[in-house]
Design a protein around this motif. Structure first.
Motif, mmCIF file in Angstrom:
data_model
loop_
_atom_site.group_PDB
_atom_site.id
_atom_site.type_symbol
_atom_site.label_atom_id
_atom_site.label_comp_id
_atom_site.label_asym_id
_atom_site.label_seq_id
_atom_site.Cartn_x
_atom_site.Cartn_y
_atom_site.Cartn_z
ATOM 1 N N VAL A 7 44.324 42.574 10.622
ATOM 2 C CA VAL A 7 44.379 41.187 10.176
ATOM 3 C C VAL A 7 43.225 40.889 9.226
ATOM 4 C CG1 VAL A 7 44.133 38.785 10.923
ATOM 5 C CG2 VAL A 7 45.644 40.318 12.175
ATOM 6 N N GLN A 8 42.040 41.374 9.570
ATOM 7 C CA GLN A 8 40.873 41.150 8.710
ATOM 8 C C GLN A 8 41.069 41.790 7.340
ATOM 9 O OE1 GLN A 8 37.896 42.710 11.402
ATOM 10 N NE2 GLN A 8 37.082 40.676 11.801
ATOM 11 N N GLN A 9 41.666 42.974 7.324
ATOM 12 C CA GLN A 9 41.870 43.652 6.042
ATOM 13 C C GLN A 9 42.897 42.927 5.181
ATOM 14 O OE1 GLN A 9 42.401 47.946 6.955
ATOM 15 N NE2 GLN A 9 40.422 48.125 5.968
ATOM 16 N N LYS A 10 43.870 42.278 5.822
ATOM 17 C CA LYS A 10 44.845 41.512 5.054
ATOM 18 C C LYS A 10 44.232 40.212 4.536
ATOM 19 C CE LYS A 10 49.093 43.193 7.261
ATOM 20 N NZ LYS A 10 50.300 42.829 8.048
ATOM 21 N N LEU A 11 43.447 39.547 5.401
ATOM 22 C CA LEU A 11 42.873 38.251 5.050
ATOM 23 C C LEU A 11 41.727 38.381 4.059
ATOM 24 C CD1 LEU A 11 43.088 35.231 5.704
ATOM 25 C CD2 LEU A 11 41.395 35.576 7.503
ATOM 26 N N VAL A 12 40.818 39.289 4.338
ATOM 27 C CA VAL A 12 39.676 39.547 3.446
ATOM 28 C C VAL A 12 39.607 41.063 3.249
ATOM 29 C CG1 VAL A 12 37.251 39.044 3.003
ATOM 30 C CG2 VAL A 12 38.525 37.606 4.592
ATOM 31 N N GLU A 14 38.264 43.322 1.481
ATOM 32 C CA GLU A 14 37.075 44.133 1.267
ATOM 33 C C GLU A 14 36.103 44.125 2.440
ATOM 34 O OE1 GLU A 14 36.260 39.980 -0.211
ATOM 35 O OE2 GLU A 14 37.904 41.415 -0.303
ATOM 36 N N ILE A 15 36.329 43.248 3.432
ATOM 37 C CA ILE A 15 35.283 43.024 4.428
ATOM 38 C C ILE A 15 35.054 44.227 5.347
ATOM 39 C CG2 ILE A 15 36.810 41.917 6.141
ATOM 40 C CD1 ILE A 15 34.419 40.029 6.756
ATOM 41 N N VAL A 16 36.143 44.849 5.833
ATOM 42 C CA VAL A 16 35.969 45.927 6.806
ATOM 43 C C VAL A 16 35.329 47.149 6.155
ATOM 44 C CG1 VAL A 16 37.125 47.449 8.447
ATOM 45 C CG2 VAL A 16 37.904 45.103 8.188
ATOM 46 N N GLU A 17 35.800 47.500 4.955
ATOM 47 C CA GLU A 17 35.232 48.662 4.276
ATOM 48 C C GLU A 17 33.761 48.430 3.940
ATOM 49 O OE1 GLU A 17 34.928 52.389 2.949
ATOM 50 O OE2 GLU A 17 36.730 51.555 3.860
ATOM 51 N N LYS A 18 33.441 47.212 3.499
ATOM 52 C CA LYS A 18 32.039 46.897 3.167
ATOM 53 C C LYS A 18 31.165 46.934 4.423
ATOM 54 C CE LYS A 18 31.299 44.016 -0.178
ATOM 55 N NZ LYS A 18 30.518 44.812 -1.143
ATOM 56 N N MET A 19 31.699 46.376 5.528
ATOM 57 C CA MET A 19 30.966 46.422 6.795
ATOM 58 C C MET A 19 30.742 47.866 7.246
ATOM 59 S SD MET A 19 32.633 43.361 9.102
ATOM 60 C CE MET A 19 31.914 44.028 10.606
ATOM 61 N N TYR A 20 31.815 48.669 7.122
ATOM 62 C CA TYR A 20 31.708 50.053 7.585
ATOM 63 C C TYR A 20 30.720 50.836 6.725
ATOM 64 C CZ TYR A 20 33.011 54.589 9.439
ATOM 65 O OH TYR A 20 32.975 55.822 10.045
ATOM 66 N N ARG A 21 30.711 50.538 5.433
ATOM 67 C CA ARG A 21 29.758 51.222 4.551
ATOM 68 C C ARG A 21 28.322 50.886 4.967
ATOM 69 N NH1 ARG A 21 29.937 50.468 -1.934
ATOM 70 N NH2 ARG A 21 31.649 51.943 -1.734
ATOM 71 N N ARG A 22 28.053 49.601 5.202
ATOM 72 C CA ARG A 22 26.694 49.199 5.585
ATOM 73 C C ARG A 22 26.345 49.706 6.989
ATOM 74 N NH1 ARG A 22 26.748 43.065 2.950
ATOM 75 N NH2 ARG A 22 26.834 43.801 0.782
ATOM 76 N N PHE A 23 27.331 49.696 7.878
ATOM 77 C CA PHE A 23 27.131 50.247 9.219
ATOM 78 C C PHE A 23 26.775 51.735 9.125
ATOM 79 C CE2 PHE A 23 29.120 52.542 12.817
ATOM 80 C CZ PHE A 23 28.427 51.985 13.883
ATOM 81 N N SER A 24 27.483 52.459 8.256
ATOM 82 C CA SER A 24 27.227 53.891 8.070
ATOM 83 C C SER A 24 25.838 54.137 7.483
ATOM 84 C CB SER A 24 28.296 54.510 7.156
ATOM 85 O OG SER A 24 29.575 54.393 7.734
ATOM 86 N N ILE A 25 25.425 53.253 6.552
ATOM 87 C CA ILE A 25 24.079 53.378 5.971
ATOM 88 C C ILE A 25 23.025 53.179 7.053
ATOM 89 C CG2 ILE A 25 22.422 52.321 4.375
ATOM 90 C CD1 ILE A 25 24.824 51.701 2.522
ATOM 91 N N LEU A 26 23.233 52.161 7.879
ATOM 92 C CA LEU A 26 22.275 51.907 8.961
ATOM 93 C C LEU A 26 22.193 53.090 9.931
ATOM 94 C CD1 LEU A 26 22.993 48.161 9.882
ATOM 95 C CD2 LEU A 26 20.902 49.083 8.855
ATOM 96 N N THR A 27 23.334 53.615 10.335
ATOM 97 C CA THR A 27 23.325 54.729 11.289
ATOM 98 C C THR A 27 22.728 55.989 10.671
ATOM 99 O OG1 THR A 27 25.630 55.233 10.702
ATOM 100 C CG2 THR A 27 25.278 53.876 12.635
ATOM 101 N N THR A 28 22.959 56.196 9.365
ATOM 102 C CA THR A 28 22.406 57.380 8.689
ATOM 103 C C THR A 28 20.892 57.249 8.545
ATOM 104 O OG1 THR A 28 24.477 57.637 7.471
ATOM 105 C CG2 THR A 28 22.576 58.880 6.665
ATOM 106 N N ILE A 29 20.420 56.052 8.206
ATOM 107 C CA ILE A 29 18.964 55.818 8.130
ATOM 108 C C ILE A 29 18.337 56.047 9.492
ATOM 109 C CG2 ILE A 29 17.173 54.061 7.789
ATOM 110 C CD1 ILE A 29 18.925 52.871 5.570
ATOM 111 N N SER A 30 18.989 55.519 10.537
ATOM 112 C CA SER A 30 18.480 55.679 11.893
ATOM 113 C C SER A 30 18.354 57.145 12.277
ATOM 114 C CB SER A 30 19.404 54.954 12.880
ATOM 115 O OG SER A 30 18.961 55.136 14.211
ATOM 116 N N LYS A 31 19.308 57.936 11.841
ATOM 117 C CA LYS A 31 19.334 59.351 12.198
ATOM 118 C C LYS A 31 18.270 60.155 11.444
ATOM 119 C CE LYS A 31 23.391 61.150 12.585
ATOM 120 N NZ LYS A 31 24.716 61.724 12.235
ATOM 121 N N HIS A 32 17.980 59.769 10.189
ATOM 122 C CA HIS A 32 17.105 60.589 9.339
ATOM 123 C C HIS A 32 15.784 59.901 8.961
ATOM 124 C CE1 HIS A 32 20.265 63.588 8.719
ATOM 125 N NE2 HIS A 32 21.119 62.583 8.530
ATOM 126 N N GLN A 33 15.505 58.745 9.532
ATOM 127 C CA GLN A 33 14.316 57.979 9.121
ATOM 128 C C GLN A 33 13.002 58.749 9.385
ATOM 129 O OE1 GLN A 33 13.953 54.290 11.349
ATOM 130 N NE2 GLN A 33 14.831 55.218 13.181
#
Length: 342
Positions: A7-12, A14-33
């Motif tokens: 539903v979110q992908q239909k309504l907005v 770009e939101i889920v992909e953008k969230m997932y990209r930022r979530f992935s950046i956060l988790t990758t930074i956390s892993k390699h910081q």
């Protein structure tokens, strides 16, 4: 949860992909910081330009901090990751499908959009939007982009936006005599208009005789366009069902019978191949050839729908290793299931 994501992908969209990209950046930074932007770019296979924009946003939100030694996740960032883990565990079902296909065929990246575009047109629109964004992410000043035709490519062109770079779009092949909206010439012009770039045309038939081919190859306008295609470093193309493409080309009965006899399932750039990636037939086309792809830095293959699963699987068997596939859940499940049976 999965219904909520759809539903979110239909309504907005770009939101889920953008969230997932930022979530992935956060988790990758956390892993390699602590981690620098260049290293993070390599870990995530994202351009430093894209990462700069995303990490600036994360910094403003106090989710990461930037030190001389590199980026680190903050307590707020770590809490955000914990809160989103459950959400993205569900989202990552499709991400897992993408990884299975990526590893099976050894290509650069795979993006899987939830749903089946055969059953839901909005899935095709979202798939095309994702493809358009990925192309925009790699554009640069005076980039030359070769594009093929088809309904999916038309949707991709509609999803693109004005860019700060003056890109040049060129049709990858001649016309199929189909609806002009879906011809490569029209789509190249549309992409140029959408991004504020430039374009050229290739007004020749897609499938020609040897005599006609030799004559057309002497035409100055054809020579100039083919030179642009040769210079292109970005290619975005669809993947066709073998028999449907043969009929669109109004191929003679003997060609149709040959394709059926050899169980041809996919088509791209005038090449027809079976589900093992063996080329069973090739038509004389003017424009980008399959072997030309090896020299291209960025290759985006866009196709979806359960009915395209066999065709996509066939193409992936011979696709260049730096191919990025953008597909949907319907096709991805068919590809993964077929792959597991091998």
């Amino acid at each position: 949860m999965k219904d909520l994501i759809k539903v979110q992908q239909k309504l907005v969209p770009e939101i889920v992909e953008k969230m997932y990209r930022r979530f992935s950046i956060l988790t990758t930074i956390s892993k390699h910081q602590p981690v620098g932007r260049r290293s993070l770019s390599e870990y995530m296979d994202l351009t430093e330009r894209v990462l700069r924009s995303e990490t600036d946003t994360l910094k403003k939100q106090d989710l990461i901090k930037v030190k001389p030694t590199g980026m680190e996740i903050t307590e707020a960032g770590a809490a955000t990751v914990r809160q989103l883990n459950g959400y993205f565990n569900v989202y990552s079902d499709d991400h897992h499908l993408a990884q299975v296909i990526k590893e099976q065929y050894g290509i650069k990246e795979v993006y899987v959009i939830p749903g089946d575009s055969d059953a839901d047109q909005t899935v095709k629109i979202e798939l095309s939007r994702q493809a358009g964004q990925l192309v925009e992410d790699v554009l640069y000043e005076n980039a030359i982009v070769a594009v093929t035709g088809g309904s999916t490519m038309a949707y991709v062109s509609e999803a693109m936006h004005q860019q700060p770079y003056n890109a040049f779009f060129v049709p990858a092949r001649g016309g199929l005599g189909e609806n002009v909206v879906y011809q490569a010439n029209t789509i190249a012009a549309s992409m140029a208009q959408q991004t504020n770039g430039d374009y050229t045309t290739l007004y020749v038939p897609d499938n020609v005789s040897e005599t006609t081919y030799n004559t057309l190859m002497l035409e100055p306008s054809v020579i100039q366009t083919l030179e642009k295609i040769k210079q292109s470093n970005i290619t975005i193309h669809g993947i066709g069902d073998a028999l449907k493409m043969a009929r669109r080309r109004q191929s003679p009965n003997e060609v149709i019978e040959k394709l059926q006899h050899h169980n041809a399932s996919g088509e791209a750039f005038g090449y027809y191949f079976d589900d093992q990636g063996e080329i069973v037939h090739k038509v004389k086309t003017i424009g980008l050839q399959l072997e030309d792809l090896e020299s291209k830095k960025f290759i985006f293959a866009v196709a979806g729908g359960k009915s395209k699963g066999e065709a996509i699987k066939a193409y992936l068997s011979i696709a260049p290793k730096n191919t990025v596939l953008i597909t949907d859940e319907g096709a991805a499940k068919a590809i993964a299931n077929n792959s597991n049976k091998k």
